[in-house]
Design a protein around this motif. Structure first.
Motif, short mmCIF file in Angstrom:
data_model
loop_
_atom_site.label_atom_id
_atom_site.label_comp_id
_atom_site.label_asym_id
_atom_site.label_seq_id
_atom_site.Cartn_x
_atom_site.Cartn_y
_atom_site.Cartn_z
N PRO A 13 0.82 -1.47 -0.01
CA PRO A 13 0.12 -0.18 -0.05
C PRO A 13 0.93 1.15 0.11
O PRO A 13 0.21 2.50 -0.12
N TYR A 14 2.14 1.19 0.03
CA TYR A 14 3.10 2.30 0.17
C TYR A 14 3.88 2.69 -1.22
O TYR A 14 3.78 3.93 -1.55
N THR A 15 4.72 1.94 -1.51
CA THR A 15 5.40 2.13 -2.76
C THR A 15 5.04 1.60 -3.98
O THR A 15 5.89 1.37 -4.79
N SER A 16 3.76 1.05 -4.27
CA SER A 16 3.21 0.39 -5.09
C SER A 16 3.41 1.22 -6.37
O SER A 16 2.80 2.38 -6.57
N VAL A 17 4.01 0.88 -7.57
CA VAL A 17 3.92 1.34 -8.81
C VAL A 17 2.60 1.44 -9.49
O VAL A 17 2.11 2.30 -9.92
N THR A 18 1.83 0.21 -9.32
CA THR A 18 0.67 0.01 -10.04
C THR A 18 -0.50 1.03 -9.23
O THR A 18 -1.14 1.53 -10.03
N VAL A 137 -5.34 -2.64 -18.37
CA VAL A 137 -4.83 -3.60 -17.17
C VAL A 137 -3.39 -2.44 -16.96
O VAL A 137 -2.67 -2.56 -18.13
N VAL A 138 -3.08 -2.21 -16.03
CA VAL A 138 -1.74 -1.36 -15.62
C VAL A 138 -0.90 -2.18 -15.05
O VAL A 138 -1.39 -2.99 -13.84
N THR A 139 0.25 -2.87 -15.55
CA THR A 139 1.09 -3.71 -14.96
C THR A 139 2.53 -2.78 -14.38
O THR A 139 2.71 -2.01 -15.20
N ALA A 140 3.16 -3.67 -13.70
CA ALA A 140 4.54 -3.34 -13.27
C ALA A 140 5.12 -4.59 -13.21
O ALA A 140 5.20 -5.41 -12.59
N ARG A 141 6.57 -4.58 -13.81
CA ARG A 141 7.39 -5.29 -13.94
C ARG A 141 8.87 -5.05 -13.61
O ARG A 141 9.19 -3.91 -13.89
N GLY A 142 9.57 -5.86 -12.96
CA GLY A 142 10.88 -5.59 -12.41
C GLY A 142 11.98 -5.33 -13.76
O GLY A 142 12.61 -4.37 -13.60
N GLY A 143 11.75 -6.18 -14.72
CA GLY A 143 12.51 -6.27 -15.88
C GLY A 143 11.92 -5.68 -17.17
O GLY A 143 10.68 -5.36 -17.10
N TYR A 144 12.40 -6.15 -18.27
CA TYR A 144 11.83 -5.58 -19.46
C TYR A 144 11.53 -6.99 -20.32
O TYR A 144 12.48 -7.86 -20.53
N TYR A 145 10.26 -7.04 -20.75
CA TYR A 145 9.84 -8.37 -21.67
C TYR A 145 9.70 -7.88 -22.98
O TYR A 145 8.38 -7.99 -23.54
N LEU A 173 -6.86 -3.11 -23.04
CA LEU A 173 -5.56 -2.24 -23.27
C LEU A 173 -4.56 -2.37 -22.22
O LEU A 173 -5.00 -2.22 -21.09
N PHE A 174 -3.42 -2.90 -22.54
CA PHE A 174 -2.25 -3.03 -21.39
C PHE A 174 -1.24 -1.59 -21.48
O PHE A 174 -0.85 -1.18 -22.69
N VAL A 175 -1.03 -1.30 -20.20
CA VAL A 175 -0.01 -0.44 -20.31
C VAL A 175 1.11 -1.00 -19.00
O VAL A 175 0.75 -1.09 -17.97
N ASN A 176 2.26 -1.28 -19.62
CA ASN A 176 3.47 -2.42 -18.88
C ASN A 176 4.30 -1.40 -18.57
O ASN A 176 4.97 -0.79 -19.21
N CYS A 177 4.58 -1.22 -17.14
CA CYS A 177 5.48 -0.38 -16.86
C CYS A 177 6.64 -1.25 -16.51
O CYS A 177 6.59 -1.95 -15.23
N ARG A 187 13.30 2.96 -12.96
CA ARG A 187 12.12 3.01 -12.20
C ARG A 187 11.22 4.32 -12.57
O ARG A 187 9.95 4.17 -13.08
N GLN A 188 12.12 5.57 -12.37
CA GLN A 188 11.29 6.66 -12.53
C GLN A 188 10.93 7.03 -13.86
O GLN A 188 9.70 7.67 -14.34
N ALA A 189 11.83 6.67 -14.94
CA ALA A 189 11.55 6.79 -16.21
C ALA A 189 10.35 6.21 -16.83
O ALA A 189 9.47 6.36 -17.54
N ALA A 190 10.18 4.89 -16.33
CA ALA A 190 9.38 3.93 -16.63
C ALA A 190 8.02 4.32 -16.09
O ALA A 190 6.71 4.41 -16.91
N ILE A 191 7.84 4.95 -14.92
CA ILE A 191 6.61 5.61 -14.40
C ILE A 191 6.24 6.71 -15.29
O ILE A 191 5.06 6.66 -15.28
N THR A 192 6.99 7.49 -15.33
CA THR A 192 6.84 8.75 -16.17
C THR A 192 6.23 8.33 -17.42
O THR A 192 5.21 9.13 -18.06
N SER A 193 6.87 7.51 -18.35
CA SER A 193 6.19 7.13 -19.48
C SER A 193 4.96 6.23 -19.48
O SER A 193 4.11 6.71 -20.10
N SER A 194 4.69 5.74 -18.37
CA SER A 194 3.41 5.17 -18.27
C SER A 194 2.17 6.17 -17.79
O SER A 194 1.23 6.11 -18.51
#
Length: 207
Positions: A13-18, A137-145, A173-177, A187-194
């Protein structure tokens, strides 16, 4: 877009990207359309129980034959289905866990995908009963797929497309961070892009 239902699946509940992304999307959508009705369901801090034999039995009992205990067992499922069907747009915030999804989200799916309510078994095969529904669907992934090797490990998007397509939803529609665990800058670049992508979607929906 008169109604939107947001389902957050992250147990953080605190630092979740999604959570950050679904919140930003909701805020922009509400600012663009003050008449928008937004409801929320938090599966991360209040996950639905995994199905047991009693609940499964209640799901497959005709409504007019349910015992009081079975009514209680299926009450949460009926609430979740009502929220899902009652919204024009449903937004899922789903982090990737071990190439899939949090167990609470899978439990949610098992409560929502039910014969006679969201799909129908027929002599010619199953038929989805959910019509005119948009899903983001908003996802957050640690790596790149992006590589073939990594895409082969992504069981998240393929499952979500399959199971919600099964009940009749093809507007997904998927928005994959991606790259959230590479380093703070990635991380910040991915969040900004999403957020930029979601802002574009909010503006398109409000147009």
């Amino acid at each position: 877009m008169p109604s939107m239902h947001i389902v957050d699946a992250s147990p953080n509940p605190y630092t979740s990207v999604t959570r950050e992304l679904t919140q930003a999307f909701a805020q922009e959508a509400e600012a663009l359309d003050p008449a928008l009705s937004v409801t929320r369901r938090d599966l991360g801090t209040n996950p639905p129980p995994h199905l047991d034999i009693g609940t499964i039995g209640a799901f497959f009992t005709p409504p007019d034959q349910l015992t009081p205990d079975q009514v209680q067992m299926s009450a949460l499922s009926m609430d979740l289905i009502g929220e899902f069907l009652g919204a024009d747009l449903v937004v899922f915030g789903v982090p990737m866990h071990n190439f899939g999804m949090p167990s609470g989200f899978k439990a949610y799916v098992d409560h929502v995908v039910r014969p006679g309510l969201t799909f129908q078994l027929t002599e010619t095969g199953p038929r989805g009963l959910v019509e005119d529904k948009r899903l983001i669907v908003v996802t957050a992934r640690g790596g790149y797929y992006v590589s073939d090797e990594m895409r082969a490990l992504d069981n998240q998007e393929s499952y979500i497309r399959a199971i919600f397509g099964f009940i009749g939803i093809d507007d997904i529609l998927f928005v994959n961070c991606e790259g959230c665990d590479i380093d703070p800058e990635a991380r910040q670049a991915a969040i900004t892009s999403s957020k930029t992508r979601l802002s574009e979607v909010a503006q398109q929906l409000a147009a």
